[in-house]
Design a protein around this motif. Structure first.
Motif, short mmCIF file in Angstrom:
data_model
loop_
_atom_site.label_atom_id
_atom_site.label_comp_id
_atom_site.label_asym_id
_atom_site.label_seq_id
_atom_site.Cartn_x
_atom_site.Cartn_y
_atom_site.Cartn_z
N SER A 117 33.54 -33.02 17.02
CA SER A 117 34.48 -31.89 16.48
C SER A 117 35.91 -32.64 16.92
O SER A 117 36.96 -32.17 16.43
CB SER A 117 34.31 -30.05 17.28
OG SER A 117 34.36 -30.32 18.63
N TYR A 118 35.03 -33.16 17.82
CA TYR A 118 37.06 -34.69 18.52
C TYR A 118 37.06 -35.66 17.39
O TYR A 118 37.67 -36.49 18.04
CB TYR A 118 37.40 -34.07 19.66
CG TYR A 118 37.20 -33.09 20.74
CD1 TYR A 118 38.24 -32.48 19.93
CD2 TYR A 118 36.18 -32.01 21.27
CE1 TYR A 118 38.92 -31.38 21.02
CE2 TYR A 118 36.41 -31.09 21.76
CZ TYR A 118 37.90 -30.84 21.87
OH TYR A 118 38.71 -29.73 22.39
N PRO A 173 37.41 -38.66 15.27
CA PRO A 173 38.85 -38.96 14.64
C PRO A 173 38.45 -38.53 12.95
O PRO A 173 37.72 -38.78 12.50
CB PRO A 173 39.25 -40.48 15.37
CG PRO A 173 38.45 -39.79 15.98
CD PRO A 173 37.37 -39.90 16.12
N ARG A 174 39.41 -38.44 12.20
CA ARG A 174 39.35 -38.65 10.59
C ARG A 174 38.31 -40.11 9.99
O ARG A 174 38.98 -40.77 10.55
CB ARG A 174 41.14 -38.25 10.40
CG ARG A 174 40.73 -38.46 8.72
CD ARG A 174 42.97 -37.86 8.03
NE ARG A 174 42.71 -36.19 8.30
CZ ARG A 174 41.81 -34.67 7.36
NH1 ARG A 174 41.09 -35.60 6.41
NH2 ARG A 174 41.70 -34.42 7.81
N ASN A 175 38.25 -39.21 9.22
CA ASN A 175 37.74 -40.89 9.00
C ASN A 175 36.31 -41.23 9.45
O ASN A 175 35.84 -42.35 9.21
CB ASN A 175 38.60 -41.77 7.65
CG ASN A 175 38.94 -41.64 6.64
OD1 ASN A 175 38.65 -40.46 6.34
ND2 ASN A 175 40.19 -41.39 6.10
N THR A 176 36.25 -40.75 10.53
CA THR A 176 34.53 -41.10 11.18
C THR A 176 33.96 -41.61 10.66
O THR A 176 33.67 -40.20 9.57
CB THR A 176 34.22 -40.86 12.69
OG1 THR A 176 36.03 -40.76 13.76
CG2 THR A 176 33.25 -40.89 13.05
N SER A 177 32.85 -42.40 10.53
CA SER A 177 31.62 -42.12 9.47
C SER A 177 30.51 -41.81 10.36
O SER A 177 30.56 -41.74 11.84
CB SER A 177 31.27 -44.03 8.48
OG SER A 177 32.69 -43.88 8.27
N TYR A 217 31.51 -30.99 9.52
CA TYR A 217 32.32 -31.81 10.17
C TYR A 217 33.13 -32.20 9.00
O TYR A 217 32.84 -33.95 8.89
CB TYR A 217 31.74 -32.22 11.38
CG TYR A 217 31.36 -32.13 12.54
CD1 TYR A 217 32.30 -31.63 13.17
CD2 TYR A 217 29.61 -31.68 12.13
CE1 TYR A 217 31.34 -30.70 14.29
CE2 TYR A 217 29.41 -31.29 13.28
CZ TYR A 217 29.79 -30.62 13.95
OH TYR A 217 29.12 -30.03 15.14
N PRO A 218 33.90 -32.04 8.44
CA PRO A 218 34.53 -32.32 6.69
C PRO A 218 35.36 -33.32 7.68
O PRO A 218 36.13 -34.60 6.11
CB PRO A 218 35.28 -30.86 6.68
CG PRO A 218 35.21 -30.56 7.84
CD PRO A 218 34.01 -30.67 8.09
N GLN A 219 35.65 -33.62 8.46
CA GLN A 219 37.00 -34.71 8.77
C GLN A 219 36.10 -35.84 8.76
O GLN A 219 36.64 -37.11 9.20
CB GLN A 219 37.23 -34.88 10.33
CG GLN A 219 37.16 -35.09 11.38
CD GLN A 219 35.95 -34.01 11.45
OE1 GLN A 219 35.80 -33.29 11.28
NE2 GLN A 219 35.38 -33.92 13.42
N CYS A 220 34.53 -35.89 8.83
CA CYS A 220 34.25 -37.55 8.89
C CYS A 220 33.50 -37.17 7.16
O CYS A 220 32.95 -36.93 6.68
CB CYS A 220 32.45 -37.31 9.69
SG CYS A 220 33.57 -36.52 11.52
N ARG A 221 32.58 -38.91 7.58
CA ARG A 221 32.26 -39.11 6.13
C ARG A 221 31.14 -39.73 6.22
O ARG A 221 30.38 -40.28 7.70
CB ARG A 221 33.18 -39.66 5.56
CG ARG A 221 33.31 -41.19 5.85
CD ARG A 221 34.69 -42.15 5.09
NE ARG A 221 34.82 -43.49 5.81
CZ ARG A 221 34.54 -44.38 4.98
NH1 ARG A 221 33.85 -44.18 4.01
NH2 ARG A 221 34.90 -45.84 5.72
#
Lengths: 380, 288
Positions: free
Chosen positions: B208-209, B211-215, B234-238
């Motif tokens: 949950s922590y 960072p954005r675009n973390t794979s 975790y939509p901030q991750c890809r």
């Protein structure tokens, strides 16, 4: 600093006072085992844990490992559970014990059924111990031939130093398997009678079984009179089958071990040699000691007592050394006389009175594996 | 923090027989490796690719890991004993009893430092990485060549049974190596293995922590549904997907890490599971 809290050992020497008496009196007699794959089914001496159950050794592995662990934990934690953050480090020359039975069953056209843990192979037994004792620290299983369990011991110390874990359970495992005996017999490395480390008449090694466990922690967690001071593990690329008979690789690892432990040769109370009784191996070891030391420290071999326990020998011999010193002596090395004429310094001929000191332990194996480490016992 | 200075990938999905690596090895290195088996050749191939043209310091340590080791030799020895009452060949016996693959890699690269063969029931690659991380942090090693080697064997039914995977699992083989160093200079990436297994709640807190675009990448032990569930939460991750196909093998995480280095810039979290808890490795190659 790393404290060694205690150790347990299953070997041919029995337990407790019986084991100490055998070491003090220089008495140990191997059983024999037949190599059935050879046409004449020759008998070879073999130091067995229990000669009544030689048929299915692999079936006893979990039981043996659990027994030594239970005994160790009950002594060290007074009946309470060990801390969950305990890592398990297991060394054996065979990572494939758990594979043997299912593979043989499939080859025989039988269905091995659901495998315990759903998977077998590397790390299987360490995982079983973790589960059995509710441990959740990291675990690693080592297969570096005769240095397996001492390498496990040294890496466990590193894991403690890094504060990844608070306690480390280190285990050594070596049981007789037909393929092991056949392989060594085929290579003509087995003695038909007596293990004579560094002796003129040495004619090979005698194999042995051992299951051992040692508990380590940082000295700021718990104190002990026994400490691990340092050591080194190196790969000698002379030959996959053994050390350079000139002793160069062995001298290198001894020097590096002394340097890592910050101990000078003169500070060593005694040296536990690998001392297999193999013609070339003992030659390489002696040449290595001659190169590394101006004066070779008092040295001894424990293999005439429990045999060469291969990947298990690192920890098994460490436990024996600690037990002997705790009982006030270093045992003489039986059958070493007459000494090889090429050697100037004989192993310890009579028991030495020793209650504390600094001890080097050396191990060398197939695959260029050379390991040396130094322990200390402070004055009781 | 430890640093990756080079990576070598050898990853295949054989169908009927083990690929003949001796010729490939000869082409690549100009050498002939006598008395080596497929497992050893795999190890040399991957290590050679990682080392590249570098001359490594002689004291460089080798940490070799595998799920089942040289399983084809062990199976052959068992077959010869059970079916033909034959003794093991000395060369097979020596290779069985020790980490011979590590020896041959050391010989190939002229290394005489620490040389380990380590394994683990669930996480051989991550635990080997942890051992290397410790030694580098303590200064006990300056450089570690860490490789994961798993071989494909023709007896697929047997292999799947031993690995505990479903009959439909496509198996592969790989020899994937990382050159690790405690120094940042000229590094490709940082890598860190979390030393403790995580519960699902701790993993959730960590992700949950992120960072954005973390794979994120999940090991073969996660099914598609589980992976989709994570990605929804975790939509901030890809989701990272290696370009190269691979089959199941137990040191596969090293293939994934190396593939990320080859394909992407950013931060990767590799997630693996033993069915109850999670083991994570993070890699970052965007800040160096």
């Amino acid at each position: 600093m790393i404290s060694i809290l205690g150790g347990e050992l299953l070997s041919s020497l029995g337990a407790g006072e019986e084991r100490i008496a055998a070491l003090r009196n220089g008495r140990a007699a191997p059983d024999t085992i037949a190599v059935e794959a050879f046409a004449d089914q020759p008998l070879f001496p073999y130091y067995l844990i229990d000669n009544s159950s030689r048929v299915a050794r692999a079936d006893h592995i979990e039981e043996y490992l659990q027994n030594v662990t239970e005994n160790l934990f009950s002594r060290q934690f007074s009946g309470s559970s060990p801390p969950a953050n305990t890592g398990v480090f297991l060394g054996s020359s065979s990572i494939d014990y758990s594979l043997t039975r299912p593979i043989e069953q499939i080859i025989d056209g039988l269905d091995p059924g659901k495998l315990p843990g759903n998977r077998v192979g590397g790390g299987f037994y360490a995982d079983r111990i973790m589960q059995r004792f509710g441990l959740s620290g990291p675990s690693l299983t080592y297969n570096t031939a005769c240095t397996s369990s001492i390498n496990a011991f040294m890496d466990a110390a590193a894991m403690l130093e890094c504060r990844v874990i608070d306690y480390a359970l280190v285990m050594g495992l070596e049981l007789s398997l037909p393929v092991i005996v056949e392989g060594f017999a085929l290579m003509q490395l087995l003695s038909p009678d007596v293990l004579r480390p560094f002796g003129q008449k040495r004619n090979g090694m005698i194999l042995g079984e051992a299951v051992s466990a040692v508990l380590l922690c940082r000295s700021d967690t718990r104190s002990s009179n026994w400490h691990y001071l340092g050591g080194e593990s190196c790969c000698e690329i002379h030959s996959v089958a053994g050390s350079d008979p000139g002793g160069k690789g062995i001298a290198q690892v001894i020097r590096q071990s002394l340097s890592d432990a910050q101990v000078s040769p003169s500070e060593l109370t005694a040296l536990k040699a690998h001392g297999t009784g193999g013609e070339l191996m003992d030659l390489a070891e002696m040449r290595g000691m001659e190169m590394a030391f101006t004066d070779i420290p008092d040295y001894f071999s424990l293999k005439p007592y429990i045999g060469h326990t291969l990947g298990g020998c690192g920890l098994a011999e460490l436990v024996l050394l600690m037990e002997c010193v705790d009982n006030g002596f270093i045992p003489a090395t039986p059958h070493a006389e007459p000494l090889d004429e090429q050697f100037t310094s004989p192993p310890v001929r009579t028991n030495m009175d020793v209650t504390h000191g600094r001890f080097m332990l050396n191990y060398f194996g197939f695959g260029g594996n050379n390991t040396s480490c130094i322990l200390e016992k402070t004055k009781p | 923090m430890i640093f990756i200075h080079a990576a070598g990938i050898h990853n295949t999905m054989p169908r009927e027989r083990q690929p003949d690596l001796a010729e490939e090895l000869h082409t690549l290195t100009g050498k002939i490796y006598r008395r080596t088996d497929h497992f050893i050749q795999l190890a040399i191939l991957g290590a050679h690719k990682a080392a590249g043209t570098r001359e490594l310091p002689a004291q460089t340590a080798i940490y070799l890991t595998s799920g089942q080791g040289n399983i084809s030799v062990f199976t052959r020895i068992c077959e010869q004993r059970r079916q033909h009452n034959l003794l093991p060949k000395p060369v097979d016996f020596i290779n069985l009893l020790s980490n011979s693959a590590g020896f041959y890699v050391a010989s190939h690269l002229a290394l005489d430092g620490k040389n380990l063969f380590v394994t683990h029931h669930h996480f051989p690659a991550q635990m080997a990485l942890l051992a290397a991380q410790n030694d580098l942090r303590l200064g006990r090693q300056k450089m570690v060549l860490l490789g994961g080697v798993d071989e494909w064997i023709p007896r697929q039914e047997l292999a799947r049974k031993l690995l505990g995977v479903s009959p439909s699992t496509q198996l592969g083989e790989g020899s994937n190596w990382l050159l690790l160093n405690s120094e940042e200079k000229n590094a490709l990436a940082t890598v860190e293995v979390h030393p403790q297994l995580l519960s699902s709640s701790l993993l959730a807190a960590l992700l949950s922590y992120a960072p954005r675009n973390t794979s994120l990448i999940f090991s073969h032990r996660f099914d598609r549904e589980a992976v989709s569930g994570f990605m929804r939460r975790y939509p901030q991750c890809r989701l990272f997907s290696p370009e190269e196909d691979s089959g199941y093998y137990e040191t596969h995480p090293l293939f994934t890490l190396s593939s990320f280095l080859r394909q992407e810039k950013g931060r990767l979290i590799h997630i693996d599971t033993d069915g109850n808890q999670y083991m994570i490795v993070t890699l970052a190659n965007d800040l160096l």
